[in-house]
Design an enzyme around this catalytic site. Structure first.
Site, PDB file in Angstrom:
ATOM      1  N   HIS A 136      79.501  95.229  89.462  1.00 23.98           N
ATOM      2  CA  HIS A 136      80.795  95.874  89.235  1.00 23.98           C
ATOM      3  C   HIS A 136      81.885  95.353  90.173  1.00 23.98           C
ATOM      4  CE1 HIS A 136      80.670  98.365  92.896  1.00 23.98           C
ATOM      5  NE2 HIS A 136      79.372  98.297  92.704  1.00 23.98           N
ATOM      6  N   HIS A 145      81.187  78.039  89.221  1.00 22.98           N
ATOM      7  CA  HIS A 145      79.914  77.930  88.502  1.00 22.98           C
ATOM      8  C   HIS A 145      78.876  78.774  89.242  1.00 22.98           C
ATOM      9  CE1 HIS A 145      76.582  75.035  86.767  1.00 22.98           C
ATOM     10  NE2 HIS A 145      76.302  76.304  86.590  1.00 22.98           N
TER      11      HIS A 145
HETATM   12  C1  LIG Z   1      70.838  74.624  84.459  1.00 23.74           C
HETATM   13  C2  LIG Z   1      71.207  73.930  85.765  1.00 23.74           C
HETATM   14  O1  LIG Z   1      70.528  73.061  86.200  1.00 23.74           O
HETATM   15  S1  LIG Z   1      72.654  74.401  86.537  1.00 23.74           S
HETATM   16  C3  LIG Z   1      72.736  73.498  88.071  1.00 23.74           C
HETATM   17  C4  LIG Z   1      71.907  74.125  89.195  1.00 23.74           C
HETATM   18  N1  LIG Z   1      72.170  73.372  90.395  1.00 23.74           N
HETATM   19  C5  LIG Z   1      71.950  73.835  91.625  1.00 23.74           C
HETATM   20  O2  LIG Z   1      71.478  74.941  91.819  1.00 23.74           O
HETATM   21  C6  LIG Z   1      72.345  72.884  92.724  1.00 23.74           C
HETATM   22  C7  LIG Z   1      72.331  73.525  94.083  1.00 23.74           C
HETATM   23  N2  LIG Z   1      72.479  72.445  95.029  1.00 23.74           N
HETATM   24  C8  LIG Z   1      71.930  72.465  96.271  1.00 23.74           C
HETATM   25  O3  LIG Z   1      71.320  73.441  96.709  1.00 23.74           O
HETATM   26  C9  LIG Z   1      72.143  71.174  97.056  1.00 23.74           C
HETATM   27  O4  LIG Z   1      70.942  70.883  97.747  1.00 23.74           O
HETATM   28  C10 LIG Z   1      73.365  71.239  98.032  1.00 23.74           C
HETATM   29  C11 LIG Z   1      74.626  71.235  97.157  1.00 23.74           C
HETATM   30  C12 LIG Z   1      73.344  72.474  98.908  1.00 23.74           C
HETATM   31  C13 LIG Z   1      73.364  70.053  98.950  1.00 23.74           C
HETATM   32  O5  LIG Z   1      73.299  68.872  98.229  1.00 23.74           O
HETATM   33  P1  LIG Z   1      73.471  67.472  99.013  1.00 23.74           P
HETATM   34  O6  LIG Z   1      74.821  67.384  99.641  1.00 23.74           O
HETATM   35  O7  LIG Z   1      73.100  66.410  98.033  1.00 23.74           O
HETATM   36  O8  LIG Z   1      72.472  67.630 100.241  1.00 23.74           O
HETATM   37  P2  LIG Z   1      71.189  66.789 100.623  1.00 23.74           P
HETATM   38  O9  LIG Z   1      70.168  66.868  99.519  1.00 23.74           O
HETATM   39  O10 LIG Z   1      71.647  65.460 101.103  1.00 23.74           O
HETATM   40  O11 LIG Z   1      70.613  67.645 101.851  1.00 23.74           O
HETATM   41  C14 LIG Z   1      71.259  67.664 103.111  1.00 23.74           C
HETATM   42  C15 LIG Z   1      70.481  68.608 104.026  1.00 23.74           C
HETATM   43  O12 LIG Z   1      70.584  69.957 103.573  1.00 23.74           O
HETATM   44  C16 LIG Z   1      69.289  70.516 103.270  1.00 23.74           C
HETATM   45  N3  LIG Z   1      69.449  71.311 102.059  1.00 23.74           N
HETATM   46  C17 LIG Z   1      69.883  70.884 100.833  1.00 23.74           C
HETATM   47  N4  LIG Z   1      69.931  71.916  99.984  1.00 23.74           N
HETATM   48  C18 LIG Z   1      69.523  73.001 100.659  1.00 23.74           C
HETATM   49  C19 LIG Z   1      69.357  74.362 100.286  1.00 23.74           C
HETATM   50  N5  LIG Z   1      69.636  74.765  99.061  1.00 23.74           N
HETATM   51  N6  LIG Z   1      68.932  75.218 101.230  1.00 23.74           N
HETATM   52  C20 LIG Z   1      68.640  74.799 102.496  1.00 23.74           C
HETATM   53  N7  LIG Z   1      68.789  73.512 102.908  1.00 23.74           N
HETATM   54  C21 LIG Z   1      69.217  72.625 101.990  1.00 23.74           C
HETATM   55  C22 LIG Z   1      68.398  69.302 103.030  1.00 23.74           C
HETATM   56  O13 LIG Z   1      67.058  69.625 103.259  1.00 23.74           O
HETATM   57  C23 LIG Z   1      68.970  68.346 104.060  1.00 23.74           C
HETATM   58  O14 LIG Z   1      68.541  68.764 105.329  1.00 23.74           O
HETATM   59  P3  LIG Z   1      68.300  67.743 106.568  1.00 23.74           P
HETATM   60  O15 LIG Z   1      69.644  67.070 106.798  1.00 23.74           O
HETATM   61  O16 LIG Z   1      67.910  68.637 107.669  1.00 23.74           O
HETATM   62  O17 LIG Z   1      67.265  66.795 106.087  1.00 23.74           O
END
Ligand SMILES: CC(=O)SCCNC(=O)CCNC(=O)[C@H](O)C(C)(C)COP(=O)(O)OP(=O)(O)OC[C@H]1O[C@@H](n2cnc3c(N)ncnc32)[C@H](O)[C@@H]1OP(=O)(O)O
Length: 227
Positions: A136, A145
């Site tokens: 709510h 998104h």
């Molecule tokens: C239907 C569908 O598919 S809709 C689309 C759904 N998409 C999603 O949910 C995407 C969500 N994206 C994420 O969580 C991504 O990992 C992001 C955006 C947070 C980061 O992406 P990038 O910039 O490419 O980060 P990258 O993979 O290089 O990771 C960088 C650091 O963050 C860490 N990290 C990345 N994602 C996460 C996360 N979700 N939680 C905790 N740590 C994370 C990595 O382990 C890495 O750590 P390190 O430097 O200690 O080794």
């Protein structure tokens, strides 16, 4: 032709386009065609329907009806800026629940299993993806998104162009600044500023080495146009 039978264009021939097309079929909406600027997709098909060609085809049409089926927030905004005469269709999956007092903006899509509760406001071109819940009085800014399985408690504010990764949870009343990215699985328990990436439980801003930091810059460079 009545408005609910007017064919509409699906803009985006990738994976997100596929689920949008599936949703439109469930709603029994006629689709005029699928357009995408990625020429490697031309001639391929989505659920048996061909990807016809570039978005530029819209320019020759008289105020066409369309829906952007691209997950990237900056690209959705760029397209809206590029085609000011398009009328934007919004869609709610028949197996989603949207309270009658909630508002859904133009171009927004609410997917299967999603719930939007009383007096929540979903901005223009927002994606409320599969199984996401918006409780709510939440306010979701244009072009945000909410990825699959995001859960927002009551009175949460999500700024324009935010990406909340799969499974993000936000406790009541918190605010997330525009263009911020929240990593999958995070628990947001404090307000987050704009244009940062935050990850983890509890979610903390990480300023190092995130490739997605460019998302905020892309979003700002997409232009400033009414949604
Ligand atoms: C239907 C569908 O598919 S809709 C689309 C759904 N998409 C999603 O949910 C995407 C969500 N994206 C994420 O969580 C991504 O990992 C992001 C955006 C947070 C980061 O992406 P990038 O910039 O490419 O980060 P990258 O993979 O290089 O990771 C960088 C650091 O963050 C860490 N990290 C990345 N994602 C996460 C996360 N979700 N939680 C905790 N740590 C994370 C990595 O382990 C890495 O750590 P390190 O430097 O200690 O080794």
């Amino acid at each position: 032709m009545t408005l609910d039978r007017e064919p509409l264009w699906v803009l985006g021939g990738g994976g997100h386009g596929k689920v949008v097309l599936s949703l439109l079929r469930l709603l029994d909406r006629p689709v005029a065609g699928i357009l995408d600027d990625d020429d490697s997709l031309w001639g391929t098909s989505l659920l048996g329907m061909p990807v016809d060609g570039p978005l530029g085809r819209l320019a020759g049409l008289d105020s066409p009806l369309a829906l952007i089926a691209i997950g990237n927030n900056a690209i959705r905004k760029k397209i809206v800026c590029q085609f000011p005469l398009v009328r934007w269709f919004s869609a709610v999956h028949p197996r989603a629940f949207v309270d009658p007092s909630a508002e859904i903006g133009p171009g927004a899509v609410v997917f299967a299993g999603a719930i939007v509760q009383a007096e929540a406001r979903i901005g223009a071109h927002v994606i409320v993806n599969t199984g996401a819940t918006v409780d709510h009085d939440c306010r979701i800014g244009d072009f945000a998104h909410l990825c699959p399985g995001v859960h927002l408690a009551g009175e949460v504010q999500v700024g324009e162009g935010c990406l909340l990764g799969t499974g993000t949870s936000v406790i009541p009343g918190r605010s997330i600044g525009s263009q911020t990215v929240v990593g999958a699985g995070a628990a947001v328990v404090t307000d987050l500023p704009e244009a940062v990436t935050a990850v983890g439980v509890p979610a903390r801003v990480r300023r190092d080495a995130f490739r997605r930091e460019r998302t905020a810059r892309d979003f700002l460079s997409a232009g400033d146009c009414p949604a």
